[in-house]
Scaffold this motif. Sequence first.
Motif, PDB file in Angstrom:
ATOM      1  N   GLU A  39       0.973  -1.272  -0.078  1.00  0.00           N
ATOM      2  CA  GLU A  39      -0.024   0.012  -0.113  1.00  0.00           C
ATOM      3  C   GLU A  39       0.939   1.289  -0.017  1.00  0.00           C
ATOM      4  OE1 GLU A  39      -3.207   0.131  -0.615  1.00  0.00           O
ATOM      5  OE2 GLU A  39      -3.221  -1.998  -0.604  1.00  0.00           O
ATOM      6  N   LEU A  40       1.928   1.299   0.833  1.00  0.00           N
ATOM      7  CA  LEU A  40       2.810   2.550   0.765  1.00  0.00           C
ATOM      8  C   LEU A  40       3.378   2.733  -0.602  1.00  0.00           C
ATOM      9  CD1 LEU A  40       4.495   1.873   4.282  1.00  0.00           C
ATOM     10  CD2 LEU A  40       3.171   3.891   3.653  1.00  0.00           C
ATOM     11  N   GLY A  41       3.536   1.630  -1.372  1.00  0.00           N
ATOM     12  CA  GLY A  41       3.905   1.698  -2.736  1.00  0.00           C
ATOM     13  C   GLY A  41       3.018   2.435  -3.628  1.00  0.00           C
ATOM     14  N   THR A  42       2.058   2.660  -3.315  1.00  0.00           N
ATOM     15  CA  THR A  42       1.037   3.106  -4.142  1.00  0.00           C
ATOM     16  C   THR A  42       1.095   4.745  -4.189  1.00  0.00           C
ATOM     17  OG1 THR A  42      -0.834   3.541  -2.692  1.00  0.00           O
ATOM     18  CG2 THR A  42      -0.631   1.437  -3.720  1.00  0.00           C
ATOM     19  N   GLY A  43       1.834   5.411  -3.052  1.00  0.00           N
ATOM     20  CA  GLY A  43       2.006   6.923  -3.040  1.00  0.00           C
ATOM     21  C   GLY A  43       0.443   7.628  -2.536  1.00  0.00           C
ATOM     22  N   ALA A  44      -0.395   6.946  -2.238  1.00  0.00           N
ATOM     23  CA  ALA A  44      -1.689   7.453  -1.859  1.00  0.00           C
ATOM     24  C   ALA A  44      -1.864   8.068  -0.551  1.00  0.00           C
ATOM     25  CB  ALA A  44      -2.683   6.338  -2.290  1.00  0.00           C
ATOM     26  N   TYR A  45      -0.720   7.951   0.319  1.00  0.00           N
ATOM     27  CA  TYR A  45      -0.929   8.302   1.814  1.00  0.00           C
ATOM     28  C   TYR A  45      -0.210   9.574   2.118  1.00  0.00           C
ATOM     29  CZ  TYR A  45      -3.396   3.946   1.588  1.00  0.00           C
ATOM     30  OH  TYR A  45      -4.118   2.748   1.316  1.00  0.00           O
ATOM     31  N   GLN A  46      -0.820  10.323   2.974  1.00  0.00           N
ATOM     32  CA  GLN A  46       0.329  11.361   3.576  1.00  0.00           C
ATOM     33  C   GLN A  46       0.874  10.994   4.686  1.00  0.00           C
ATOM     34  OE1 GLN A  46      -3.477  12.318   2.260  1.00  0.00           O
ATOM     35  NE2 GLN A  46      -2.190  12.349   0.703  1.00  0.00           N
ATOM     36  N   ALA A  47       0.669   9.751   5.311  1.00  0.00           N
ATOM     37  CA  ALA A  47       1.350   9.452   6.456  1.00  0.00           C
ATOM     38  C   ALA A  47       1.011   7.934   6.680  1.00  0.00           C
ATOM     39  CB  ALA A  47       1.420  10.400   7.789  1.00  0.00           C
ATOM     40  N   CYS A  48       1.906   7.188   7.584  1.00  0.00           N
ATOM     41  CA  CYS A  48       1.692   5.888   8.111  1.00  0.00           C
ATOM     42  C   CYS A  48       2.091   5.851   9.356  1.00  0.00           C
ATOM     43  CB  CYS A  48       2.641   5.129   7.083  1.00  0.00           C
ATOM     44  SG  CYS A  48       2.586   3.362   7.557  1.00  0.00           S
ATOM     45  N   VAL A  49       1.295   5.108  10.267  1.00  0.00           N
ATOM     46  CA  VAL A  49       1.497   4.697  11.432  1.00  0.00           C
ATOM     47  C   VAL A  49       1.754   3.127  11.350  1.00  0.00           C
ATOM     48  CG1 VAL A  49       0.352   4.457  13.777  1.00  0.00           C
ATOM     49  CG2 VAL A  49      -0.203   6.304  12.230  1.00  0.00           C
ATOM     50  N   LEU A  50       3.005   2.795  11.578  1.00  0.00           N
ATOM     51  CA  LEU A  50       3.581   1.667  11.453  1.00  0.00           C
ATOM     52  C   LEU A  50       4.121   0.856  12.809  1.00  0.00           C
ATOM     53  CD1 LEU A  50       4.667  -0.406   9.347  1.00  0.00           C
ATOM     54  CD2 LEU A  50       6.911   0.897   9.705  1.00  0.00           C
ATOM     55  N   ASP A  51       3.178  -0.353  13.041  1.00  0.00           N
ATOM     56  CA  ASP A  51       3.734  -1.078  14.105  1.00  0.00           C
ATOM     57  C   ASP A  51       4.998  -2.030  13.853  1.00  0.00           C
ATOM     58  OD1 ASP A  51       3.782  -2.487  16.473  1.00  0.00           O
ATOM     59  OD2 ASP A  51       2.386  -4.345  15.641  1.00  0.00           O
ATOM     60  N   LEU A  52       6.059  -2.325  14.612  1.00  0.00           N
ATOM     61  CA  LEU A  52       7.174  -3.130  13.991  1.00  0.00           C
ATOM     62  C   LEU A  52       6.814  -4.332  14.174  1.00  0.00           C
ATOM     63  CD1 LEU A  52       9.903  -0.991  15.790  1.00  0.00           C
ATOM     64  CD2 LEU A  52       9.260  -0.951  13.382  1.00  0.00           C
ATOM     65  N   GLY A  53       6.034  -4.898  15.234  1.00  0.00           N
ATOM     66  CA  GLY A  53       5.722  -6.449  15.367  1.00  0.00           C
ATOM     67  C   GLY A  53       4.638  -6.711  14.336  1.00  0.00           C
ATOM     68  N   LEU A  54       4.985  -6.902  13.095  1.00  0.00           N
ATOM     69  CA  LEU A  54       3.996  -7.269  12.162  1.00  0.00           C
ATOM     70  C   LEU A  54       4.151  -8.849  11.704  1.00  0.00           C
ATOM     71  CD1 LEU A  54       3.618  -4.015   9.905  1.00  0.00           C
ATOM     72  CD2 LEU A  54       2.001  -4.718  11.611  1.00  0.00           C
ATOM     73  N   PRO A  55       3.257  -9.411  11.302  1.00  0.00           N
ATOM     74  CA  PRO A  55       3.289 -10.698  10.676  1.00  0.00           C
ATOM     75  C   PRO A  55       3.711 -10.738   9.344  1.00  0.00           C
ATOM     76  CG  PRO A  55       0.785 -10.101  11.048  1.00  0.00           C
ATOM     77  CD  PRO A  55       1.708  -9.006  11.578  1.00  0.00           C
ATOM     78  N   ARG A  56       4.233 -11.752   8.819  1.00  0.00           N
ATOM     79  CA  ARG A  56       4.619 -11.849   7.296  1.00  0.00           C
ATOM     80  C   ARG A  56       5.859 -10.959   7.109  1.00  0.00           C
ATOM     81  NH1 ARG A  56       0.077 -11.273   3.129  1.00  0.00           N
ATOM     82  NH2 ARG A  56       1.564 -12.264   1.947  1.00  0.00           N
ATOM     83  N   GLN A  57       6.136  -9.646   7.556  1.00  0.00           N
ATOM     84  CA  GLN A  57       7.208  -8.960   7.324  1.00  0.00           C
ATOM     85  C   GLN A  57       7.253  -7.727   8.426  1.00  0.00           C
ATOM     86  OE1 GLN A  57       7.493  -7.565   3.329  1.00  0.00           O
ATOM     87  NE2 GLN A  57       8.624  -5.946   3.893  1.00  0.00           N
ATOM     88  N   ASP A  58       8.544  -7.721   9.057  1.00  0.00           N
ATOM     89  CA  ASP A  58       8.897  -6.993  10.223  1.00  0.00           C
ATOM     90  C   ASP A  58       8.532  -5.501   9.841  1.00  0.00           C
ATOM     91  OD1 ASP A  58       9.566  -6.741  13.192  1.00  0.00           O
ATOM     92  OD2 ASP A  58      10.761  -5.495  12.108  1.00  0.00           O
ATOM     93  N   GLY A  59       7.880  -4.694  10.726  1.00  0.00           N
ATOM     94  CA  GLY A  59       7.971  -3.307  10.354  1.00  0.00           C
ATOM     95  C   GLY A  59       9.060  -2.637  10.056  1.00  0.00           C
ATOM     96  N   MET A  60      10.340  -2.865  10.600  1.00  0.00           N
ATOM     97  CA  MET A  60      11.427  -2.279  10.490  1.00  0.00           C
ATOM     98  C   MET A  60      11.862  -2.783   8.882  1.00  0.00           C
ATOM     99  SD  MET A  60      13.762  -0.416  11.647  1.00  0.00           S
ATOM    100  CE  MET A  60      13.739  -0.643  13.434  1.00  0.00           C
ATOM    101  N   GLU A  61      11.649  -3.769   8.416  1.00  0.00           N
ATOM    102  CA  GLU A  61      11.878  -4.261   7.143  1.00  0.00           C
ATOM    103  C   GLU A  61      11.024  -3.451   6.224  1.00  0.00           C
ATOM    104  OE1 GLU A  61      12.257  -8.068   4.011  1.00  0.00           O
ATOM    105  OE2 GLU A  61      11.889  -8.338   6.238  1.00  0.00           O
ATOM    106  N   VAL A  62       9.878  -3.163   6.388  1.00  0.00           N
ATOM    107  CA  VAL A  62       8.978  -2.398   5.569  1.00  0.00           C
ATOM    108  C   VAL A  62       9.602  -0.882   5.527  1.00  0.00           C
ATOM    109  CG1 VAL A  62       6.658  -1.263   5.508  1.00  0.00           C
ATOM    110  CG2 VAL A  62       6.770  -3.538   6.363  1.00  0.00           C
ATOM    111  N   LEU A  63       9.819  -0.256   6.742  1.00  0.00           N
ATOM    112  CA  LEU A  63      10.470   0.935   6.483  1.00  0.00           C
ATOM    113  C   LEU A  63      11.799   0.838   5.711  1.00  0.00           C
ATOM    114  CD1 LEU A  63      10.673   3.958   7.797  1.00  0.00           C
ATOM    115  CD2 LEU A  63      11.677   2.970   9.602  1.00  0.00           C
ATOM    116  N   GLN A  64      12.639  -0.024   6.131  1.00  0.00           N
ATOM    117  CA  GLN A  64      13.613  -0.017   5.126  1.00  0.00           C
ATOM    118  C   GLN A  64      13.521   0.007   3.712  1.00  0.00           C
ATOM    119  OE1 GLN A  64      15.573  -3.327   7.181  1.00  0.00           O
ATOM    120  NE2 GLN A  64      16.668  -1.987   8.646  1.00  0.00           N
ATOM    121  N   GLN A  65      12.543  -1.039   3.233  1.00  0.00           N
ATOM    122  CA  GLN A  65      12.368  -0.869   2.007  1.00  0.00           C
ATOM    123  C   GLN A  65      11.751   0.382   1.129  1.00  0.00           C
ATOM    124  OE1 GLN A  65      12.863  -3.345  -0.378  1.00  0.00           O
ATOM    125  NE2 GLN A  65      14.112  -4.675   1.543  1.00  0.00           N
TER     126      GLN A  65
END
Length: 221
Positions: A39-65
């Motif tokens: 979803e962040l790759g769509t560029g549709a959002y003005q901001a993101c509230v991100l938990d780090l302990g997410l299933p399937r992919q850790d929030g820190m990895e999401v942020l780094q990507q």
Amino acid sequence: MRILLAEDDELLGSGIRAGLTQNGFQVDWVRDGVAAERELGTGAYQACVLDLGLPRQDGMEVLQQLRARRTATPVLILTARDAVSARIAGLDAGADDYLVKPVDLHELAARLRALVRRAHGQSVTRLCAGGVELDPAAHRVWRAGALVELSQREYDLLHALLLNAGRVLSREQLEQRLYQWGNEINSNAVEVHIYHLRRKLGAALIETVRGVGYCIARDLA
């Protein structure tokens, strides 16, 4: 303002979404890191509230990507990881803010407004142009000092244009800022909202750039 919430806890996520919605945000909610990155790759959002302990992919990895792709969407980490080392790691990885659960929802809303404001180069809390003043915290708009009643969509559209004063926003970009998932969008919805804003705030405030979109001139701001 359209916000992406990435939180896997159902009870907490439901509460945060409800609280942010009451504070005037449009909130889309995902429950795992893969969905958050998509979803962040769509560029549709003005901001993101991100938990780090997410299933399937850790929030820190999401942020780094996200930052590896040079996507500038502001990210506020909201997590139970309260160690100083975790805060440092999150901020150094590209987060714009870091909060530890539990969180006061009014503070969360205020921090998100500040992140979005800074991301658009705005140093003042109120946005002004052509005799029109918008206060994101109070969710109110004035024209020549008189309070003006706007619908939620009208307010969100005006806010988007004021944040981007001097920049033309296409209809698609404005639709992204106005509508959450599942909302049916009429083909002329943006044009209708623009018409009502001009009627309430003055025809000269919003300029139509033919074939491109709409803008509020920087010299009015």
